[in-house]
Motif scaffolding. Structure first.
Motif, PDB file in Angstrom:
ATOM      1  N   LYS A   1       0.843  -1.198   0.000  1.00 34.54           N
ATOM      2  CA  LYS A   1       0.000   0.000   0.000  1.00 34.54           C
ATOM      3  C   LYS A   1       0.875   1.245   0.000  1.00 34.54           C
ATOM      4  O   LYS A   1       1.985   1.230   0.522  1.00 34.54           O
ATOM      5  CB  LYS A   1      -0.900   0.015   1.232  1.00 34.54           C
ATOM      6  N   CYS A   2       0.341   2.316  -0.579  1.00 35.69           N
ATOM      7  CA  CYS A   2       1.059   3.587  -0.551  1.00 35.69           C
ATOM      8  C   CYS A   2       0.730   4.315   0.752  1.00 35.69           C
ATOM      9  O   CYS A   2      -0.287   4.043   1.408  1.00 35.69           O
ATOM     10  CB  CYS A   2       0.736   4.454  -1.760  1.00 35.69           C
ATOM     11  N   VAL A   3       1.596   5.239   1.111  1.00 38.71           N
ATOM     12  CA  VAL A   3       1.419   5.992   2.350  1.00 38.71           C
ATOM     13  C   VAL A   3       0.071   6.697   2.358  1.00 38.71           C
ATOM     14  O   VAL A   3      -0.619   6.710   3.381  1.00 38.71           O
ATOM     15  CB  VAL A   3       2.563   7.009   2.527  1.00 38.71           C
ATOM     16  N   CYS A   4      -0.335   7.241   1.229  1.00 38.34           N
ATOM     17  CA  CYS A   4      -1.595   7.987   1.172  1.00 38.34           C
ATOM     18  C   CYS A   4      -2.793   7.086   1.492  1.00 38.34           C
ATOM     19  O   CYS A   4      -3.718   7.501   2.202  1.00 38.34           O
ATOM     20  CB  CYS A   4      -1.765   8.685  -0.164  1.00 38.34           C
ATOM     21  N   ASP A   5      -2.781   5.848   1.008  1.00 41.84           N
ATOM     22  CA  ASP A   5      -3.870   4.919   1.306  1.00 41.84           C
ATOM     23  C   ASP A   5      -3.887   4.539   2.782  1.00 41.84           C
ATOM     24  O   ASP A   5      -4.946   4.458   3.403  1.00 41.84           O
ATOM     25  CB  ASP A   5      -3.762   3.651   0.460  1.00 41.84           C
ATOM     26  N   LEU A   6      -2.713   4.306   3.353  1.00 39.34           N
ATOM     27  CA  LEU A   6      -2.626   3.962   4.773  1.00 39.34           C
ATOM     28  C   LEU A   6      -3.087   5.129   5.641  1.00 39.34           C
ATOM     29  O   LEU A   6      -3.815   4.936   6.612  1.00 39.34           O
ATOM     30  CB  LEU A   6      -1.196   3.564   5.134  1.00 39.34           C
ATOM     31  N   ALA A   7      -2.690   6.345   5.262  1.00 40.22           N
ATOM     32  CA  ALA A   7      -3.093   7.534   6.031  1.00 40.22           C
ATOM     33  C   ALA A   7      -4.611   7.709   6.006  1.00 40.22           C
ATOM     34  O   ALA A   7      -5.225   8.011   7.033  1.00 40.22           O
ATOM     35  CB  ALA A   7      -2.400   8.779   5.474  1.00 40.22           C
ATOM     36  N   GLN A   8      -5.193   7.496   4.852  1.00 35.41           N
ATOM     37  CA  GLN A   8      -6.643   7.627   4.722  1.00 35.41           C
ATOM     38  C   GLN A   8      -7.358   6.552   5.547  1.00 35.41           C
ATOM     39  O   GLN A   8      -8.344   6.835   6.217  1.00 35.41           O
ATOM     40  CB  GLN A   8      -7.044   7.529   3.257  1.00 35.41           C
ATOM     41  N   LYS A   9      -6.845   5.352   5.518  1.00 35.80           N
ATOM     42  CA  LYS A   9      -7.504   4.250   6.216  1.00 35.80           C
ATOM     43  C   LYS A   9      -7.510   4.441   7.725  1.00 35.80           C
ATOM     44  O   LYS A   9      -8.478   4.104   8.395  1.00 35.80           O
ATOM     45  CB  LYS A   9      -6.837   2.924   5.865  1.00 35.80           C
ATOM     46  N   ILE A  10      -6.418   4.987   8.283  1.00 40.10           N
ATOM     47  CA  ILE A  10      -6.379   5.173   9.734  1.00 40.10           C
ATOM     48  C   ILE A  10      -6.722   6.606  10.136  1.00 40.10           C
ATOM     49  O   ILE A  10      -6.635   6.957  11.311  1.00 40.10           O
ATOM     50  CB  ILE A  10      -5.017   4.757  10.330  1.00 40.10           C
TER      51      ILE A  10
ATOM     52  N   ALA B   1      -5.282   9.618   9.538  1.00 38.59           N
ATOM     53  CA  ALA B   1      -4.157  10.378  10.085  1.00 38.59           C
ATOM     54  C   ALA B   1      -3.472  11.109   8.934  1.00 38.59           C
ATOM     55  O   ALA B   1      -3.645  10.747   7.773  1.00 38.59           O
ATOM     56  CB  ALA B   1      -3.179   9.438  10.774  1.00 38.59           C
ATOM     57  N   ASP B   2      -2.710  12.137   9.287  1.00 35.59           N
ATOM     58  CA  ASP B   2      -2.017  12.858   8.217  1.00 35.59           C
ATOM     59  C   ASP B   2      -0.811  12.047   7.734  1.00 35.59           C
ATOM     60  O   ASP B   2      -0.280  11.195   8.446  1.00 35.59           O
ATOM     61  CB  ASP B   2      -1.604  14.261   8.675  1.00 35.59           C
ATOM     62  N   ILE B   3      -0.417  12.324   6.515  1.00 33.42           N
ATOM     63  CA  ILE B   3       0.636  11.559   5.853  1.00 33.42           C
ATOM     64  C   ILE B   3       1.955  11.638   6.620  1.00 33.42           C
ATOM     65  O   ILE B   3       2.667  10.633   6.726  1.00 33.42           O
ATOM     66  CB  ILE B   3       0.806  12.020   4.390  1.00 33.42           C
ATOM     67  N   SER B   4       2.282  12.785   7.195  1.00 34.96           N
ATOM     68  CA  SER B   4       3.552  12.909   7.914  1.00 34.96           C
ATOM     69  C   SER B   4       3.581  12.011   9.147  1.00 34.96           C
ATOM     70  O   SER B   4       4.627  11.411   9.456  1.00 34.96           O
ATOM     71  CB  SER B   4       3.826  14.363   8.297  1.00 34.96           C
ATOM     72  N   THR B   5       2.463  11.887   9.834  1.00 32.68           N
ATOM     73  CA  THR B   5       2.401  11.004  11.012  1.00 32.68           C
ATOM     74  C   THR B   5       2.557   9.549  10.601  1.00 32.68           C
ATOM     75  O   THR B   5       3.322   8.792  11.205  1.00 32.68           O
ATOM     76  CB  THR B   5       1.068  11.199  11.764  1.00 32.68           C
ATOM     77  N   VAL B   6       1.852   9.156   9.555  1.00 27.34           N
ATOM     78  CA  VAL B   6       1.940   7.779   9.069  1.00 27.34           C
ATOM     79  C   VAL B   6       3.354   7.490   8.562  1.00 27.34           C
ATOM     80  O   VAL B   6       3.918   6.426   8.846  1.00 27.34           O
ATOM     81  CB  VAL B   6       0.880   7.512   7.979  1.00 27.34           C
ATOM     82  N   SER B   7       3.954   8.425   7.877  1.00 34.82           N
ATOM     83  CA  SER B   7       5.324   8.252   7.380  1.00 34.82           C
ATOM     84  C   SER B   7       6.310   8.058   8.534  1.00 34.82           C
ATOM     85  O   SER B   7       7.235   7.248   8.434  1.00 34.82           O
ATOM     86  CB  SER B   7       5.749   9.452   6.541  1.00 34.82           C
ATOM     87  N   ARG B   8       6.115   8.795   9.616  1.00 35.69           N
ATOM     88  CA  ARG B   8       6.987   8.653  10.781  1.00 35.69           C
ATOM     89  C   ARG B   8       6.875   7.249  11.370  1.00 35.69           C
ATOM     90  O   ARG B   8       7.873   6.614  11.689  1.00 35.69           O
ATOM     91  CB  ARG B   8       6.649   9.717  11.829  1.00 35.69           C
ATOM     92  N   HIS B   9       5.643   6.748  11.507  1.00 35.95           N
ATOM     93  CA  HIS B   9       5.435   5.397  12.026  1.00 35.95           C
ATOM     94  C   HIS B   9       6.034   4.349  11.090  1.00 35.95           C
ATOM     95  O   HIS B   9       6.678   3.395  11.536  1.00 35.95           O
ATOM     96  CB  HIS B   9       3.941   5.115  12.228  1.00 35.95           C
ATOM     97  N   LEU B  10       5.842   4.536   9.805  1.00 37.07           N
ATOM     98  CA  LEU B  10       6.390   3.593   8.823  1.00 37.07           C
ATOM     99  C   LEU B  10       7.920   3.594   8.829  1.00 37.07           C
ATOM    100  O   LEU B  10       8.548   2.559   8.650  1.00 37.07           O
ATOM    101  CB  LEU B  10       5.851   3.899   7.429  1.00 37.07           C
ATOM    102  N   ARG B  11       8.509   4.761   9.063  1.00 35.40           N
ATOM    103  CA  ARG B  11       9.972   4.842   9.143  1.00 35.40           C
ATOM    104  C   ARG B  11      10.490   4.007  10.322  1.00 35.40           C
ATOM    105  O   ARG B  11      11.485   3.291  10.195  1.00 35.40           O
ATOM    106  CB  ARG B  11      10.423   6.298   9.281  1.00 35.40           C
TER     107      ARG B  11
END
Length: 93
Positions: free
Chosen positions: A35-44, A46-56
């Motif tokens: 999944k892309c970050v944008c899809d994950l952010a939408q699903k939970i 949350a904003d993309i920067s927060t999801v990106s931080r968790h994914l990192r």
């Protein structure tokens, strides 16, 4: 049996990376496939920067892998065995 300190440190870091509810949700979402970050952010929600931080954090622990395609970054689960672990500990509730 003596454990290698590097091995123990790796295991500790691995579990630390899972020590947030959002990261567990992300891992379980990625079990369905890449999944892309944008899809994950939408699903939970949350904003993309927060999801990106968790994914990192998950990527640094070796739990997920990423691949950049154009302007989007796609993530996939590198350690599907973690799903068995999550299922196992849920049985303890």
């Amino acid at each position: 049996m003596t454990q290698n300190n590097d091995d123990l440190e790796y295991c500790s870091d691995f579990f630390k990376a899972l020590a947030h509810p959002t990261r567990i949700v992300l891992v379980e979402d990625l079990a369905e496939g890449e999944k892309c970050v944008c899809d994950l952010a939408q699903k939970i929600d949350a904003d993309i920067s927060t999801v990106s931080r968790h994914l990192r954090e998950l990527r640094n622990a070796g739990i997920v892998a990423n691949q950049k395609r154009g302007n989007q970054v796609f993530y996939s689960l590198r350690t599907p065995c973690i799903l068995n672990f999550l299922q196992c500990i849920r049985k303890l509730q």
